[in-house]
Scaffold this active site. Structure first.
Site, PDB file in Angstrom:
ATOM      1  N   ASN A 119      31.106  40.969  -2.924  1.00 56.12           N
ATOM      2  CA  ASN A 119      31.384  40.388  -4.238  1.00 56.12           C
ATOM      3  C   ASN A 119      32.421  39.269  -4.069  1.00 56.12           C
ATOM      4  O   ASN A 119      33.561  39.535  -3.699  1.00 56.12           O
ATOM      5  CB  ASN A 119      31.908  41.499  -5.154  1.00 56.12           C
ATOM      6  N   CYS A 135      35.006  37.126 -12.630  1.00 59.36           N
ATOM      7  CA  CYS A 135      33.675  36.903 -12.050  1.00 59.36           C
ATOM      8  C   CYS A 135      32.760  36.095 -12.973  1.00 59.36           C
ATOM      9  O   CYS A 135      31.730  35.599 -12.531  1.00 59.36           O
ATOM     10  CB  CYS A 135      33.012  38.232 -11.704  1.00 59.36           C
ATOM     11  N   HIS A 156      25.463  37.858 -11.153  1.00 58.20           N
ATOM     12  CA  HIS A 156      26.693  38.022 -10.371  1.00 58.20           C
ATOM     13  C   HIS A 156      26.446  39.093  -9.310  1.00 58.20           C
ATOM     14  O   HIS A 156      25.897  40.154  -9.591  1.00 58.20           O
ATOM     15  CB  HIS A 156      27.839  38.417 -11.302  1.00 58.20           C
TER      16      HIS A 156
HETATM   17  O1  UT7 Z   1      32.868  41.899 -10.236  1.00 56.27           O
HETATM   18  C1  UT7 Z   1      33.206  43.075 -10.894  1.00 56.27           C
HETATM   19  C2  UT7 Z   1      33.756  44.017  -9.876  1.00 56.27           C
HETATM   20  N1  UT7 Z   1      33.424  45.340  -9.837  1.00 56.27           N
HETATM   21  C3  UT7 Z   1      32.231  45.966  -9.846  1.00 56.27           C
HETATM   22  O2  UT7 Z   1      31.196  45.443 -10.085  1.00 56.27           O
HETATM   23  C4  UT7 Z   1      32.251  47.431  -9.522  1.00 56.27           C
HETATM   24  C5  UT7 Z   1      31.320  48.278 -10.330  1.00 56.27           C
HETATM   25  N2  UT7 Z   1      31.297  49.628  -9.821  1.00 56.27           N
HETATM   26  C6  UT7 Z   1      30.688  49.952  -8.678  1.00 56.27           C
HETATM   27  O3  UT7 Z   1      30.096  49.111  -8.025  1.00 56.27           O
HETATM   28  C7  UT7 Z   1      30.691  51.404  -8.233  1.00 56.27           C
HETATM   29  O4  UT7 Z   1      31.260  52.191  -9.265  1.00 56.27           O
HETATM   30  C8  UT7 Z   1      31.471  51.624  -6.916  1.00 56.27           C
HETATM   31  C9  UT7 Z   1      30.711  51.031  -5.758  1.00 56.27           C
HETATM   32  C10 UT7 Z   1      32.862  51.003  -7.001  1.00 56.27           C
HETATM   33  C11 UT7 Z   1      31.629  53.119  -6.646  1.00 56.27           C
HETATM   34  O5  UT7 Z   1      30.368  53.749  -6.629  1.00 56.27           O
HETATM   35  P1  UT7 Z   1      30.136  55.102  -7.432  1.00 56.27           P
HETATM   36  O6  UT7 Z   1      28.779  55.554  -7.136  1.00 56.27           O
HETATM   37  O7  UT7 Z   1      30.518  54.853  -8.859  1.00 56.27           O
HETATM   38  O8  UT7 Z   1      31.159  56.058  -6.703  1.00 56.27           O
HETATM   39  P2  UT7 Z   1      32.344  56.910  -7.333  1.00 56.27           P
HETATM   40  O9  UT7 Z   1      33.477  56.028  -7.727  1.00 56.27           O
HETATM   41  O10 UT7 Z   1      31.769  57.811  -8.359  1.00 56.27           O
HETATM   42  O11 UT7 Z   1      32.803  57.761  -6.081  1.00 56.27           O
HETATM   43  C12 UT7 Z   1      31.940  58.749  -5.481  1.00 56.27           C
HETATM   44  C13 UT7 Z   1      32.649  59.346  -4.280  1.00 56.27           C
HETATM   45  C14 UT7 Z   1      34.090  59.757  -4.571  1.00 56.27           C
HETATM   46  O12 UT7 Z   1      34.337  60.953  -3.842  1.00 56.27           O
HETATM   47  P3  UT7 Z   1      34.322  62.380  -4.593  1.00 56.27           P
HETATM   48  O13 UT7 Z   1      35.371  62.267  -5.646  1.00 56.27           O
HETATM   49  O14 UT7 Z   1      32.952  62.516  -5.166  1.00 56.27           O
HETATM   50  O15 UT7 Z   1      34.646  63.332  -3.484  1.00 56.27           O
HETATM   51  C15 UT7 Z   1      34.893  58.658  -3.948  1.00 56.27           C
HETATM   52  O16 UT7 Z   1      36.182  59.064  -3.542  1.00 56.27           O
HETATM   53  O17 UT7 Z   1      32.710  58.361  -3.235  1.00 56.27           O
HETATM   54  C16 UT7 Z   1      34.062  58.282  -2.761  1.00 56.27           C
HETATM   55  N3  UT7 Z   1      34.296  56.926  -2.292  1.00 56.27           N
HETATM   56  C17 UT7 Z   1      34.045  56.534  -1.026  1.00 56.27           C
HETATM   57  N4  UT7 Z   1      33.608  57.206   0.046  1.00 56.27           N
HETATM   58  C18 UT7 Z   1      33.445  56.513   1.193  1.00 56.27           C
HETATM   59  C19 UT7 Z   1      34.743  55.865  -2.998  1.00 56.27           C
HETATM   60  N5  UT7 Z   1      34.798  54.779  -2.204  1.00 56.27           N
HETATM   61  C20 UT7 Z   1      34.374  55.165  -0.976  1.00 56.27           C
HETATM   62  C21 UT7 Z   1      34.197  54.499   0.247  1.00 56.27           C
HETATM   63  N6  UT7 Z   1      33.735  55.208   1.300  1.00 56.27           N
HETATM   64  N7  UT7 Z   1      34.469  53.189   0.397  1.00 56.27           N
END
Ligand code: UT7
Length: 334
Positions: free
Chosen positions: A288, A117, A258
């Site tokens: 993204n 990215c 970004h």
């Molecule tokens: O260009 C570089 C690329 N990457 C990035 O910039 C990504 C950076 N990270 C992020 O943007 C965030 O960490 C995410 C959007 C990927 C995730 O958000 P988060 O607030 O960190 O969520 P999390 O990973 O802590 O997950 C929270 C919950 C989990 O469930 P439990 O374990 O709490 O029951 C996940 O399984 O949300 C669940 N979850 C979803 N639920 C519904 C994860 N993805 C999804 C989804 N829909 N798509």
């Protein structure tokens, strides 16, 4: 840092998005997710996705054509082509070579940059340095991605985040000093490649029945760790060029970060203490798009009249590698 009495400016800017749109609602029919989760956790509402038979080089060539027209140049005027991408049409030849032919350019230097990215800012710094030698006159740099081709459509933690698209800029020399690209900083830390990668398809895990079965040819990410790194990396990169150029953050007119997650961008806004209105964001509509995100946003902001002559712009990037960087530029479009 300008080292002589001329400057490298963005003479033309353009972008291209594939026509097909995938909404959050569409995704909720593919994986266990919801429009509400995606909007509140990321800010994304929809993304553009290539049709079958549409490749990264197609998006790149269309964005580049728009940028070359915007610069009021002819294809023959371009003598350097760099494509930043993590989704090349194929491992080799480079997507840049394929784009060269699609654009009908001459036998000019053409190569790809792989810095995920942060790729567009890497390409921008390289092209600026090459133009400064005087050996090249006009460079086209392109960020282009077909991320839909490496996304695991069974993994809800990643498939909701990404989209396809391309953005491009023509860089040229101008006789005026202290304008255009004022400074760039680029960094990388390869100690934790596992945080964001596609493990299969290279010399470590070549394609095999077992690599396919183990879903190694898809993007894998530790979202929480990348989130923390993104905030730290972009904040440090902003501070580095501002300090070096003796510029206060309050003097910057527009910041184009970004476009990965609105919560990352809001955290940066708070930490740098900058009003929201100084940021240009469009990840709601595109998700993204990795190396393409900054030039797509810059093109849109310019076309909406939000970037004006002499404005001071700060571009901020982070990505797999890990890589991060920034560019400080004075908008000067002849
Ligand atoms: O260009 C570089 C690329 N990457 C990035 O910039 C990504 C950076 N990270 C992020 O943007 C965030 O960490 C995410 C959007 C990927 C995730 O958000 P988060 O607030 O960190 O969520 P999390 O990973 O802590 O997950 C929270 C919950 C989990 O469930 P439990 O374990 O709490 O029951 C996940 O399984 O949300 C669940 N979850 C979803 N639920 C519904 C994860 N993805 C999804 C989804 N829909 N798509």
């Amino acid at each position: 840092m300008q080292i002589n009495n001329s400057s490298i400016v963005i003479k033309g800017i353009g972008s291209y998005m594939p026509k097909k749109i995938l909404t959050n609602k569409d995704l909720s029919g593919i994986v266990d997710t919801s429009d509400e989760w995606i909007r509140t956790r990321t800010g994304i509402q929809q993304r553009h996705i290539c049709e079958e038979g549409e490749y990264t080089s197609d998006l790149a060539a269309k964005a580049a054509k728009n940028a070359i027209e915007d610069a009021r140049l002819k294809p023959d005027d371009i003598d350097l082509l760099i494509v930043a991408t993590i989704t090349p049409d194929m491992p080799f030849p480079s997507t840049a070579c394929l784009v060269q032919t699609k654009l009908g350019l001459g036998q000019i230097a053409a190569f790809d940059v792989e810095a995920a990215c942060s790729g567009f800012l890497y390409a921008l710094d390289m092209a600026s340095a090459m133009l400064e030698t005087g050996r090249y006159k006009n460079a086209i740099i392109i960020g282009a991605e077909k991320l839909s081709s490496i996304i695991d459509w069974k993994d809800r933690t990643t498939c909701v985040l990404f989209g396809d698209g391309a953005g491009a800029a023509v860089l040229s020399r101008t006789k005026e000093s202290n304008t255009g690209i004022l400074d760039c900083c680029l960094h990388a830390d390869g100690a934790k490649p596992e945080l964001l990668r596609m493990p299969g398809g290279g010399s470590q895990i070549p394609a095999s029945a077992s690599s396919v079965e183990q879903r190694q040819h898809f993007l894998k990410m530790n979202g929480r760790e990348i989130f923390k790194f993104a905030v730290r990396g972009m904040e440090r990169a902003a501070q580095e060029v501002l300090d070096r150029q003796n510029v206060k953050i309050a003097d910057v007119d527009k910041i184009i970060p970004h476009q990965a997650n609105m919560r990352i961008i809001e955290t940066i806004q708070d930490r740098l203490e900058i009003p929201k209105s100084k940021f240009y964001n469009n990840l709601q509509y595109y998700g993204n798009t990795s190396a393409a995100s900054i030039p797509i946003a810059l093109d849109e902001a310019y076309r909406k009249g939000l970037v004006k002559h002499n404005d001071l712009l700060l571009l901020l990037a982070f990505g797999a590698g890990l890589t991060w960087g920034s560019t400080l530029l004075r908008w000067h479009k002849p």
